[in-house]
Design a protein around this motif. Structure first.
Motif, mmCIF file in Angstrom:
data_model
loop_
_atom_site.group_PDB
_atom_site.id
_atom_site.type_symbol
_atom_site.label_atom_id
_atom_site.label_comp_id
_atom_site.label_asym_id
_atom_site.label_seq_id
_atom_site.Cartn_x
_atom_site.Cartn_y
_atom_site.Cartn_z
ATOM 1 N N GLY A 147 -93.237 31.085 28.405
ATOM 2 C CA GLY A 147 -94.396 30.225 28.508
ATOM 3 C C GLY A 147 -94.464 29.581 29.872
ATOM 4 O O GLY A 147 -93.588 29.788 30.721
ATOM 5 N N SER A 148 -95.523 28.797 30.066
ATOM 6 C CA SER A 148 -95.700 28.125 31.348
ATOM 7 C C SER A 148 -96.274 26.728 31.138
ATOM 8 O O SER A 148 -96.800 26.410 30.072
ATOM 9 C CB SER A 148 -96.639 28.930 32.250
ATOM 10 O OG SER A 148 -97.931 29.010 31.670
ATOM 11 N N ALA B 76 -82.853 26.949 36.375
ATOM 12 C CA ALA B 76 -81.841 26.149 35.671
ATOM 13 C C ALA B 76 -81.905 26.515 34.196
ATOM 14 O O ALA B 76 -82.950 26.936 33.694
ATOM 15 C CB ALA B 76 -82.092 24.659 35.848
ATOM 16 N N THR B 77 -80.794 26.331 33.505
ATOM 17 C CA THR B 77 -80.757 26.513 32.059
ATOM 18 C C THR B 77 -80.332 25.197 31.436
ATOM 19 O O THR B 77 -79.355 24.581 31.873
ATOM 20 C CB THR B 77 -79.784 27.632 31.656
ATOM 21 O OG1 THR B 77 -80.232 28.853 32.254
ATOM 22 C CG2 THR B 77 -79.751 27.812 30.144
ATOM 23 N N GLU C 168 -95.821 27.673 40.038
ATOM 24 C CA GLU C 168 -95.809 27.683 38.583
ATOM 25 C C GLU C 168 -94.437 27.310 38.049
ATOM 26 O O GLU C 168 -93.420 27.502 38.701
ATOM 27 C CB GLU C 168 -96.253 29.028 38.024
ATOM 28 C CG GLU C 168 -95.329 30.181 38.270
ATOM 29 C CD GLU C 168 -95.830 31.475 37.622
ATOM 30 O OE1 GLU C 168 -96.809 31.458 36.837
ATOM 31 O OE2 GLU C 168 -95.222 32.512 37.890
ATOM 32 N N VAL C 169 -94.465 26.755 36.848
ATOM 33 C CA VAL C 169 -93.256 26.418 36.108
ATOM 34 C C VAL C 169 -93.307 27.253 34.833
ATOM 35 O O VAL C 169 -94.251 27.146 34.051
ATOM 36 C CB VAL C 169 -93.207 24.915 35.752
ATOM 37 C CG1 VAL C 169 -92.010 24.609 34.870
ATOM 38 C CG2 VAL C 169 -93.197 24.064 37.007
ATOM 39 N N THR C 170 -92.298 28.107 34.664
ATOM 40 C CA THR C 170 -92.238 28.940 33.473
ATOM 41 C C THR C 170 -90.903 28.711 32.755
ATOM 42 O O THR C 170 -89.981 28.137 33.318
ATOM 43 C CB THR C 170 -92.394 30.434 33.809
ATOM 44 O OG1 THR C 170 -91.331 30.840 34.673
ATOM 45 C CG2 THR C 170 -93.739 30.703 34.474
ATOM 46 N N ILE D 256 -85.431 27.595 32.764
ATOM 47 C CA ILE D 256 -86.595 27.092 33.491
ATOM 48 C C ILE D 256 -86.648 27.790 34.840
ATOM 49 O O ILE D 256 -85.655 27.825 35.567
ATOM 50 C CB ILE D 256 -86.496 25.568 33.700
ATOM 51 C CG1 ILE D 256 -86.380 24.841 32.360
ATOM 52 C CG2 ILE D 256 -87.701 25.053 34.497
ATOM 53 C CD1 ILE D 256 -86.011 23.375 32.492
ATOM 54 N N ASN D 257 -87.812 28.356 35.156
ATOM 55 C CA ASN D 257 -88.013 29.032 36.442
ATOM 56 C C ASN D 257 -89.142 28.345 37.206
ATOM 57 O O ASN D 257 -90.216 28.111 36.637
ATOM 58 C CB ASN D 257 -88.375 30.505 36.230
ATOM 59 C CG ASN D 257 -87.258 31.266 35.579
ATOM 60 O OD1 ASN D 257 -86.183 31.378 36.129
ATOM 61 N ND2 ASN D 257 -87.510 31.769 34.382
#
Length: 183
Positions: A36-37, A144-145, A21-23, A172-173
């Motif tokens: 969010g994702s 990352a930010t 997943e990308v959140t 971003i996670n």
């Protein structure tokens, strides 16, 4: 420079979207965070003998944005933000990997809304293992930010109490699992 990662195997790795997943999170009204994702479309890692020489290409489906508020999601898909009609995906292509003070980073180019900027993801390997069907898997997390305004995401609204509705910094996670291609 080379690094030793126990369990590492060279080859082509493909992302498993069902286990990845990308959140993201961003300040809302300067007092809280909205999370969010996105759905992951695809990701491939071509991993040679030296893990630091690996190449990553990934694509995220921006149209799938989900913040648990349909009205907000519709606004985020609009031309005010992601403009998904013209830019339905977010893309990442790595340029290099490095070890700094014992931590691993993947440096690359992130494209959002047609704007490409350099980004560094701090990487944390979860490990390697074989699933019950004989597939060799790897897991990792990365963070990352970014400054959303660097990517043309500049919409905002001033608040009566001072400040703005949407913060600039977006974290971003990534939580990822992939499989080594079978020979």
């Amino acid at each position: 420079m080379t690094i030793d990662i126990p369990g590492y195997r060279p080859g082509t790795w493909t992302l498993d979207p069902a286990h990845s997943e990308v959140t993201f999170s961003v300040r809302h009204m300067m007092i809280s965070k909205v999370r969010g994702s996105f759905g992951v479309k695809s990701a491939t890692i071509v991993a040679p003998e030296n893990p630091l020489d690996a190449k990553v290409e990934a694509s995220v489906d921006v149209t799938s944005i989900d913040t648990n508020d349909e009205g907000r999601d519709t606004h985020l898909r609009s031309a005010d933000f992601f403009d998904v009609e013209n830019h339905p995906t977010m893309e990442f292509r790595s340029r290099s990997a490095r070890v700094e003070d014992g931590d691993l980073f993947v440096d690359g180019d992130l494209t959002i809304r047609g704007v490409t900027r350099p980004v560094s993801f701090a990487l944390d390997f979860g490990g390697f293992g074989t699933d019950p069907w004989g597939n060799y898997k790897a897991g990792a997390s990365a963070t990352a930010t970014i400054d959303r305004e660097d990517f043309g995401l500049t919409w905002n609204a001033a608040l009566e109490t001072g400040g703005v509705l949407v913060g600039k910094d977006v974290t971003i996670n990534l939580d990822l699992q992939g499989s080594l291609a079978q020979d």
